[in-house]
Write a protein that holds these residues in place. Structure first.
Motif, PDB file in Angstrom:
ATOM      1  N   ALA A 158      30.109  34.074  36.057  1.00 27.86           N
ATOM      2  CA  ALA A 158      30.337  35.501  35.796  1.00 27.86           C
ATOM      3  C   ALA A 158      31.515  35.718  34.854  1.00 27.86           C
ATOM      4  O   ALA A 158      32.545  35.055  34.974  1.00 27.86           O
ATOM      5  CB  ALA A 158      30.600  36.226  37.109  1.00 27.86           C
ATOM      6  N   ILE A 159      31.328  36.664  33.925  1.00 24.49           N
ATOM      7  CA  ILE A 159      32.395  37.094  33.016  1.00 24.49           C
ATOM      8  C   ILE A 159      32.532  38.601  33.175  1.00 24.49           C
ATOM      9  O   ILE A 159      31.588  39.352  32.895  1.00 24.49           O
ATOM     10  CB  ILE A 159      32.028  36.793  31.546  1.00 24.49           C
ATOM     11  CG1 ILE A 159      32.021  35.283  31.269  1.00 24.49           C
ATOM     12  CG2 ILE A 159      32.974  37.508  30.595  1.00 24.49           C
ATOM     13  CD1 ILE A 159      33.387  34.686  31.031  1.00 24.49           C
ATOM     14  N   ALA A 160      33.692  39.034  33.639  1.00 27.44           N
ATOM     15  CA  ALA A 160      33.941  40.481  33.751  1.00 27.44           C
ATOM     16  C   ALA A 160      34.852  40.895  32.607  1.00 27.44           C
ATOM     17  O   ALA A 160      36.015  40.493  32.537  1.00 27.44           O
ATOM     18  CB  ALA A 160      34.576  40.799  35.098  1.00 27.44           C
ATOM     19  N   ASN A 161      34.301  41.678  31.677  1.00 25.53           N
ATOM     20  CA  ASN A 161      35.054  42.147  30.524  1.00 25.53           C
ATOM     21  C   ASN A 161      35.751  43.460  30.890  1.00 25.53           C
ATOM     22  O   ASN A 161      35.109  44.390  31.380  1.00 25.53           O
ATOM     23  CB  ASN A 161      34.079  42.377  29.366  1.00 25.53           C
ATOM     24  CG  ASN A 161      34.771  42.563  28.042  1.00 25.53           C
ATOM     25  OD1 ASN A 161      35.598  41.736  27.652  1.00 25.53           O
ATOM     26  ND2 ASN A 161      34.453  43.647  27.361  1.00 25.53           N
ATOM     27  N   VAL A 162      37.051  43.505  30.677  1.00 20.14           N
ATOM     28  CA  VAL A 162      37.781  44.762  30.886  1.00 20.14           C
ATOM     29  C   VAL A 162      37.705  45.536  29.578  1.00 20.14           C
ATOM     30  O   VAL A 162      38.366  45.194  28.617  1.00 20.14           O
ATOM     31  CB  VAL A 162      39.254  44.520  31.269  1.00 20.14           C
ATOM     32  CG1 VAL A 162      39.927  45.842  31.603  1.00 20.14           C
ATOM     33  CG2 VAL A 162      39.363  43.561  32.441  1.00 20.14           C
TER      34      VAL A 162
END
Ligand code: 8YV
Length: 333
Positions: free
Chosen positions: A72-76
């Protein structure tokens, strides 16, 4: 006990949020880096299950290839041109962004830049501070009206609609927009905007605000030819991504009276800003602060955390991150 997922956080975060992440994951934090090389990114991603990243961190096929555990990659941020969504989907990695929570704050900044540029606010202040204000005069720092003018908006997503409402409802502007797809009529009426083709938008706008995603198709959409279509009295505002504008062509137009003013929050090579832009007086420059209020930045980080927790299979939304970008694409891949 099962090992807790490892999560890399690319930038210093708010303490309360770090605590929440710590409740689910083993956190890996690293010193802030201005410009990641692909090698360094690959190194950061190599041993982790998830990462919380910002626009500075590019996650592409090369980096992913070396990150076998990554899920998972959570982009802010709402814009995610730093992510290669195709590559992520093919690798089965969930990507998320932070829409909605920053819409109004970013629309506020867009309008602020528009007003500052059109009314020459920062230029006036520099002039005053330089001790050049010797006497009041009719012709000092004449700008362009905002109220009643024609506002052009390129890109009509959430933030574009926020700008449209401000213009139509707050300043009595005639609002024109261009977008990949036209809004439903009821929504056009609600935000007070009228759809036109790009050429009409460029030639009729007294002020033009750019709020479209940065993609190969939007690279340098505002180039010398587009600028030549604009009124020499017009203001250009960019709160999207720097690469949408050919900055050298813009600097040239501003320097030679072919465009009155510009307000830029984003730059092609940020944090570096071209000397050609810095040399101009008729431009307002801010350091990518569109979403920079405490409340909004906290909300963005919170949403990114909720996404990451859900994407890595924990918390109340397990498996259903609130703003996932590629769940369908992963299934199809
Ligand atoms: C963020 C932005 O500050 O949301 C976006 O697209 O550009 C900004 O709000 C930035 O993305 C942080 O990663």
């Amino acid at each position: 006990a099962e090992a807790r997922p490892r999560v890399w956080v690319s930038q210093p975060l708010f303490d309360a949020v770090v605590e929440q992440l710590g409740a689910h994951f083993d956190l890996v934090t690293t010193a802030q880096v201005t410009a990641y090389t692909p090698e360094l990114m690959a190194e950061r991603l190599a041993g982790v299950d998830g990462a919380l990243v910002t626009l500075n961190e590019r996650v592409g096929a090369a980096e992913i290839a070396q990150a076998p555990r990554l899920r998972a990659i959570a982009n802010v941020g709402v814009g995610y041109n730093n992510l290669d969504l195709d590559a992520l989907s093919k690798a089965g990695i969930v990507a998320t962004n932070t829409p909605d929570v920053l819409t109004e704050t970013t629309a506020d900044l867009g309008f602020s830049l528009l007003m500052a540029a059109a009314r020459r606010i920062t230029e006036s202040e520099r002039w005053l501070r330089d001790g050049r204000w010797q006497q009041w005069s009719f012709k000092t720092m004449l700008g362009a009206d905002i109220h009643g003018a024609t506002l052009g908006i390129l890109g009509m997503g959430r933030i574009g609609q926020g700008i449209a409402r401000r213009g139509a409802l707050g300043f009595g502007m005639k609002v024109l927009y261009h977008n990949r797809s036209r809004l439903p009529e009821a929504q056009e009426r609600e935000v007070g905007a009228q759809y036109v083709d790009l050429d009409t938008l460029l030639s009729q706008a007294d002020h033009l605000v750019l709020v479209l995603p940065y993609t190969p198709a939007s690279h340098h959409v505002i180039n010398a030819a587009a600028l030549a279509r604009m009124k020499p009295t017009a203001t250009l505002v960019n709160i999207a991504r720097g690469g949408i504008v050919d900055e050298l062509a813009l600097a040239d137009a501003l320097a030679h009276g072919r465009l009155a003013a510009a307000g830029l929050d984003v730059f092609e090579g940020e944090p570096a800003v071209r000397p050609e832009l810095l040399a101009l007086d008729n431009i307002v420059l801010t350091p990518h602060i569109g979403s920079a209020t405490l409340a909004t930045r906290q909300a963005m980080v919170q949403l990114a955390v909720d996404n990451l927790v859900a994407a890595l299979g924990a918390g109340p939304d397990a498996g259903q991150p609130p703003s996932a970008l590629n769940l369908e694409a992963i299934k199809a891949a």
